[in-house]
Design a protein around this motif. Structure first.
Motif, mmCIF file in Angstrom:
data_model
loop_
_atom_site.group_PDB
_atom_site.id
_atom_site.type_symbol
_atom_site.label_atom_id
_atom_site.label_comp_id
_atom_site.label_asym_id
_atom_site.label_seq_id
_atom_site.Cartn_x
_atom_site.Cartn_y
_atom_site.Cartn_z
ATOM 1 N N GLU A 191 0.820 -1.223 0.000
ATOM 2 C CA GLU A 191 0.000 0.000 0.000
ATOM 3 C C GLU A 191 0.840 1.254 0.000
ATOM 4 O O GLU A 191 1.969 1.251 0.471
ATOM 5 N N ARG A 192 0.209 2.318 -0.482
ATOM 6 C CA ARG A 192 0.815 3.647 -0.383
ATOM 7 C C ARG A 192 0.404 4.287 0.939
ATOM 8 O O ARG A 192 -0.653 3.943 1.477
ATOM 9 N N PRO A 193 1.181 5.265 1.419
ATOM 10 C CA PRO A 193 0.671 6.055 2.548
ATOM 11 C C PRO A 193 -0.542 6.862 2.083
ATOM 12 O O PRO A 193 -0.695 7.100 0.881
ATOM 13 N N SER A 194 -1.379 7.302 3.005
ATOM 14 C CA SER A 194 -2.566 8.059 2.614
ATOM 15 C C SER A 194 -2.174 9.444 2.103
ATOM 16 O O SER A 194 -1.125 9.988 2.476
ATOM 17 N N ALA A 195 -3.044 10.011 1.275
ATOM 18 C CA ALA A 195 -2.796 11.361 0.757
ATOM 19 C C ALA A 195 -2.704 12.353 1.913
ATOM 20 O O ALA A 195 -1.862 13.255 1.914
ATOM 21 N N GLU A 196 -3.552 12.155 2.896
ATOM 22 C CA GLU A 196 -3.568 13.069 4.051
ATOM 23 C C GLU A 196 -2.203 13.078 4.748
ATOM 24 O O GLU A 196 -1.651 14.129 5.077
ATOM 25 N N ARG A 197 -1.662 11.880 4.936
ATOM 26 C CA ARG A 197 -0.359 11.793 5.619
ATOM 27 C C ARG A 197 0.745 12.422 4.762
ATOM 28 O O ARG A 197 1.607 13.148 5.266
ATOM 29 N N LEU A 198 0.708 12.156 3.462
ATOM 30 C CA LEU A 198 1.741 12.696 2.572
ATOM 31 C C LEU A 198 1.705 14.219 2.559
ATOM 32 O O LEU A 198 2.747 14.881 2.624
ATOM 33 N N LEU A 199 0.514 14.774 2.494
ATOM 34 C CA LEU A 199 0.399 16.238 2.462
ATOM 35 C C LEU A 199 0.876 16.836 3.784
ATOM 36 O O LEU A 199 1.518 17.888 3.810
ATOM 37 N N ALA A 200 0.588 16.142 4.877
ATOM 38 C CA ALA A 200 1.049 16.635 6.182
ATOM 39 C C ALA A 200 2.573 16.580 6.260
ATOM 40 O O ALA A 200 3.223 17.516 6.751
ATOM 41 N N LEU A 201 3.173 15.505 5.748
ATOM 42 C CA LEU A 201 4.643 15.399 5.763
ATOM 43 C C LEU A 201 5.269 16.500 4.904
ATOM 44 O O LEU A 201 6.280 17.095 5.276
ATOM 45 N N ALA A 202 4.655 16.751 3.744
ATOM 46 C CA ALA A 202 5.188 17.798 2.860
ATOM 47 C C ALA A 202 5.111 19.164 3.539
ATOM 48 O O ALA A 202 6.054 19.958 3.459
ATOM 49 N N ALA A 203 4.009 19.418 4.238
ATOM 50 C CA ALA A 203 3.853 20.712 4.915
ATOM 51 C C ALA A 203 4.899 20.863 6.021
ATOM 52 O O ALA A 203 5.490 21.928 6.198
ATOM 53 N N ARG A 204 5.150 19.780 6.749
ATOM 54 C CA ARG A 204 6.170 19.843 7.818
ATOM 55 C C ARG A 204 7.551 20.100 7.235
ATOM 56 O O ARG A 204 8.342 20.868 7.779
ATOM 57 N N ALA A 205 7.853 19.443 6.115
ATOM 58 C CA ALA A 205 9.170 19.638 5.489
ATOM 59 C C ALA A 205 9.289 21.069 4.979
ATOM 60 O O ALA A 205 10.334 21.713 5.101
ATOM 61 N N GLU A 206 8.194 21.575 4.418
ATOM 62 C CA GLU A 206 8.220 22.910 3.833
ATOM 63 C C GLU A 206 8.436 24.004 4.889
ATOM 64 O O GLU A 206 8.906 25.096 4.576
ATOM 65 N N ALA A 207 8.112 23.692 6.118
ATOM 66 C CA ALA A 207 8.346 24.675 7.185
ATOM 67 C C ALA A 207 9.845 24.897 7.393
ATOM 68 O O ALA A 207 10.257 25.913 7.950
ATOM 69 N N ARG A 208 10.671 23.949 6.928
ATOM 70 C CA ARG A 208 12.114 24.077 7.176
ATOM 71 C C ARG A 208 12.954 24.155 5.911
ATOM 72 O O ARG A 208 14.136 24.487 5.968
ATOM 73 N N LEU A 209 12.368 23.798 4.751
ATOM 74 C CA LEU A 209 13.159 23.709 3.516
ATOM 75 C C LEU A 209 12.547 24.577 2.423
ATOM 76 O O LEU A 209 11.337 24.789 2.394
ATOM 77 N N ARG A 210 13.412 25.027 1.480
ATOM 78 C CA ARG A 210 12.941 25.934 0.427
ATOM 79 C C ARG A 210 12.217 25.219 -0.689
ATOM 80 O O ARG A 210 11.306 25.768 -1.299
ATOM 81 N N ASP A 211 12.688 24.020 -1.063
ATOM 82 C CA ASP A 211 12.175 23.384 -2.277
ATOM 83 C C ASP A 211 11.738 21.950 -1.969
ATOM 84 O O ASP A 211 12.531 21.021 -2.036
ATOM 85 N N VAL A 212 10.472 21.821 -1.610
ATOM 86 C CA VAL A 212 9.928 20.506 -1.241
ATOM 87 C C VAL A 212 8.934 20.078 -2.319
ATOM 88 O O VAL A 212 8.102 20.872 -2.756
ATOM 89 N N ARG A 213 9.029 18.851 -2.793
ATOM 90 C CA ARG A 213 8.091 18.338 -3.797
ATOM 91 C C ARG A 213 7.546 16.988 -3.332
ATOM 92 O O ARG A 213 8.279 16.190 -2.771
ATOM 93 N N LEU A 214 6.293 16.776 -3.662
ATOM 94 C CA LEU A 214 5.659 15.482 -3.409
ATOM 95 C C LEU A 214 5.384 14.881 -4.789
ATOM 96 O O LEU A 214 4.510 15.355 -5.512
ATOM 97 N N ILE A 215 6.189 13.885 -5.192
ATOM 98 C CA ILE A 215 6.123 13.392 -6.580
ATOM 99 C C ILE A 215 6.150 11.860 -6.592
ATOM 100 O O ILE A 215 7.170 11.267 -6.251
ATOM 101 N N PRO A 216 5.063 11.230 -7.021
ATOM 102 C CA PRO A 216 5.104 9.763 -7.174
ATOM 103 C C PRO A 216 5.846 9.374 -8.457
ATOM 104 O O PRO A 216 6.060 10.215 -9.326
#
Ligand code: SF4
Length: 256
Positions: free
Chosen positions: A222-247
């Motif tokens: 299985e894949r992680p849920s979209a909700e979890r992925l978006l939350a992880l991306a938001a957390r990373a974006e709080a500290r990094l300039r260029d964050v991408r969520l790309i399957p």
């Protein structure tokens, strides 16, 4: 003089993952890998390959390994290397054969495409010789929840990868571009991903940080849920300039 190398294949396609997705790319796949990722889609590359396969416009040619790297140049020529945006040196783990990587990167760059090194990001010693010939270092950030070394028994908790990844990243930042990719599965721990983000923020704040939801394969269903992925991306974006969520995109249309 060219090095000999253990290679799996060369073929032309488009980049299927990361920020250069969709760009025309020649892939040169090296044989052998010293990690065991649970989701690995190329377990045939774990052991050295017996044959090298060149997928050319006129048909597939094979030759026994090890192959002289000049053969790769011949194949690149036949594939029209000059019309491609990138050459991706991938695996397996290319940095287990740094001499061949450096030679091929230097020679293939002459054709025109930018050289993209795809690595598990743990062998910083081997990176030094290769760096001057590479345009993009795309390193994975391996999570101990999903990855072990080949020397570690199945089921045992692997030694963390963090110190080796940090040492690698400290050297990789000398490349013109750095991409750090984390494959996220349902088993990945938030704390592990936060640790990766903290290290990249400190060592390589200009790097592109990619969260790649796993393409289910082998024991990973299985894949992680979209909700979890978006939350992880938001957390990373709080500290990094260029964050991408790309399957990965190539499995969608069945490209290699
Ligand atoms: S590093 Fe790459 S080739 Fe090696 S096991 Fe992991 S996914 Fe497979």
């Amino acid at each position: 003089l060219s090095a000999d190398a253990n290679l799996v294949e060369i073929f032309s396609s488009v980049q299927g993952e990361g920020p250069d997705v969709g760009a025309s790319t020649i892939f040169v796949r090296f044989g052998r890998c010293d990690l065991r990722c649970r989701w690995c889609d190329s377990p045939h590359t774990w052991a050295p390959a017996s044959e090298f396969r060149a997928v050319l416009p006129g048909g597939t040619e094979t030759s026994p390994n090890p192959v002289a790297c000049e053969r790769v140049l011949d194949a690149a020529r036949a594939l029209g290397a000059e019309r491609h945006r990138f050459v991706s040196l991938t695996g397996g783990e290319p940095l287990l054969q740094p001499e061949a990587v450096a030679w091929l990167a230097r020679e293939l760059r002459e054709f025109g495409p930018a050289i993209h090194l795809e690595t598990h990001g743990l062998h910083s010693g081997a990176l030094a010789d290769v760096l001057p010939h590479v345009d993009v270092v795309s390193m994975d950030w391996k999570l101990a929840s999903d990855v072990r070394r080949e020397t570690e028994p199945k089921g045992a908790t692997p030694a963390p990868f963090v110190a080796a990844h940090r040492a690698f990243l400290e050297r990789a930042i000398e490349a013109p571009r750095v991409i750090v990719k984390v494959v996220v599965t349902p088993a990945s721990q938030d704390a592990e991903i936060d640790e990766a983000v903290a290290c990249v923020a400190e060592v390589a704040p200009d790097a592109t940080f990619v969260l790649q939801p796993v393409t289910p394969h082998g024991p990973v269903r299985e894949r992680p849920s979209a909700e979890r992925l978006l939350a992880l991306a938001a957390r990373a974006e709080a500290r990094l300039r260029d964050v991408r969520l790309i399957p990965q995109t190539h499995p969608i249309y069945g490209a290699p």
